[in-house]
Design an enzyme around this catalytic site. Structure first.
Site, PDB file in Angstrom:
ATOM      1  N   ILE A  16       0.827  -1.219   0.000  1.00 38.97           N
ATOM      2  CA  ILE A  16       0.000   0.000   0.000  1.00 38.97           C
ATOM      3  C   ILE A  16       0.860   1.268   0.000  1.00 38.97           C
ATOM      4  O   ILE A  16       0.323   2.366   0.092  1.00 38.97           O
ATOM      5  CB  ILE A  16      -1.025   0.025   1.165  1.00 38.97           C
ATOM      6  CG1 ILE A  16      -0.381  -0.295   2.512  1.00 38.97           C
ATOM      7  CG2 ILE A  16      -2.164  -0.946   0.893  1.00 38.97           C
ATOM      8  CD1 ILE A  16       0.393   0.820   3.117  1.00 38.97           C
ATOM      9  N   LYS A  40      15.072  -0.706   7.341  1.00 38.95           N
ATOM     10  CA  LYS A  40      14.079  -1.725   7.003  1.00 38.95           C
ATOM     11  C   LYS A  40      14.546  -2.950   7.782  1.00 38.95           C
ATOM     12  O   LYS A  40      15.265  -3.800   7.266  1.00 38.95           O
ATOM     13  CB  LYS A  40      14.063  -1.982   5.491  1.00 38.95           C
ATOM     14  CG  LYS A  40      13.091  -3.064   5.033  1.00 38.95           C
ATOM     15  CD  LYS A  40      11.671  -2.560   4.945  1.00 38.95           C
ATOM     16  CE  LYS A  40      10.760  -3.637   4.349  1.00 38.95           C
ATOM     17  NZ  LYS A  40       9.355  -3.180   4.268  1.00 38.95           N
ATOM     18  N   GLY A 119       8.260  -0.686   8.816  1.00 34.74           N
ATOM     19  CA  GLY A 119       7.865  -2.022   9.222  1.00 34.74           C
ATOM     20  C   GLY A 119       7.737  -2.955   8.033  1.00 34.74           C
ATOM     21  O   GLY A 119       8.092  -2.616   6.900  1.00 34.74           O
ATOM     22  N   ARG A 179      -3.015   7.258  -2.501  1.00 32.91           N
ATOM     23  CA  ARG A 179      -4.079   6.864  -3.435  1.00 32.91           C
ATOM     24  C   ARG A 179      -3.562   5.822  -4.422  1.00 32.91           C
ATOM     25  O   ARG A 179      -3.155   6.136  -5.541  1.00 32.91           O
ATOM     26  CB  ARG A 179      -4.633   8.101  -4.134  1.00 32.91           C
ATOM     27  CG  ARG A 179      -5.144   9.132  -3.121  1.00 32.91           C
ATOM     28  CD  ARG A 179      -6.200  10.019  -3.688  1.00 32.91           C
ATOM     29  NE  ARG A 179      -6.661  11.005  -2.717  1.00 32.91           N
ATOM     30  CZ  ARG A 179      -7.856  11.578  -2.746  1.00 32.91           C
ATOM     31  NH1 ARG A 179      -8.719  11.252  -3.705  1.00 32.91           N
ATOM     32  NH2 ARG A 179      -8.199  12.476  -1.840  1.00 32.91           N
TER      33      ARG A 179
END
Length: 240
Positions: A16, A40, A119, A179
């Site tokens: 996302i 990361k 995350g 978006r």
């Protein structure tokens, strides 16, 4: 000298835009004159180049940061299989140790003014035994930035994730609307609803509304983010 700032970036799901938003934040912090580094801590899915195992998300973070971290600090656990981390780790015989990540984060903070910790997957992804990524966020003790992939179902996903973050006693420094679905109907209405609910229930401001980009440009996206507001929130919660 002021204490280094840091934040934990999580999302409503995988794919996302956590890395996209993290890199946009790094650009914004650099533009604000800060030494910005990224971690990361757990990356699943690796490729080999020049005999070195690498991860695409980590590469993007490296490219956006203006402070380079050694790979062992930036990504203490690099897993080869593109799978849920506990599955990839079990197949490779790797123990995903939260204390190791906390130590790496401490060393990262010694090298930068601000450290963005991205995350893996959503907020609750199993790591080892009964521990998950929510436990990692708690161990780090960082304010959270929630990335919401604006697509069908995002309202419920975002509110549930925000509730889970708050249930662990963590502050939500803000959220970002990304978006991801250019064809989504009523996207503005979804963002407006989340703006009202997340502010009312968690005091979490909307830090930015990033339009769909093809191809994505973290530098351009950074200009849609209220980095100064985020920095203010981070400074309020930073150790004295």
């Amino acid at each position: 000298m002021s204490a280094p700032l840091s934040l934990f970036v999580t999302g409503t799901d995988t794919e996302i835009g956590k890395t996209f938003v993290s890199t946009a934040l790094l650009h914004g912090f650099a533009r604000a004159g800060l030494r910005a580094a990224a971690m990361k801590p757990i990356a699943a899915g690796a490729y080999q180049r020049d005999g070195v195992w690498r991860n695409e998300d980590a590469d993007q973070l490296d490219a956006a940061a203006n402070v380079a971290l050694p790979a062992t600090i930036r990504t203490p656990f690099l897993l080869k299989a593109a799978a849920a981390p506990h599955i990839a780790a079990a197949r490779e015989g790797v123990a995903l140790d939260i204390d190791t990540i906390v130590g790496a984060h401490r060393r990262a903070c010694e090298r930068a003014d601000v450290v963005v910790v991205e995350g893996v997957g959503g907020f609750r992804v199993p790591l080892a035994g009964t521990r998950d990524t929510a436990d990692l966020a708690v161990a780090l003790g960082l304010p959270v930035v929630l990335v919401v992939g604006v697509r069908l179902g995002c309202i419920s996903h975002a509110l549930l994730t925000a509730d889970a973050i708050a249930a662990r006693g963590l502050a939500i420094a803000g959220w970002v609307a990304n978006r991801v679905d250019a064809a989504m109907r009523f996207a503005d209405d979804n963002v407006d609803t989340l703006r009202a609910w997340l502010e009312r229930e968690h005091g979490a401001p909307l830090l930015g509304d990033i339009a769909h980009m093809s191809p994505p440009s973290p530098e351009a996206a950074s200009r849609s983010l209220d980095v100064n507001r985020l920095l203010g929130a981070l400074r309020e919660t930073a150790p004295r």
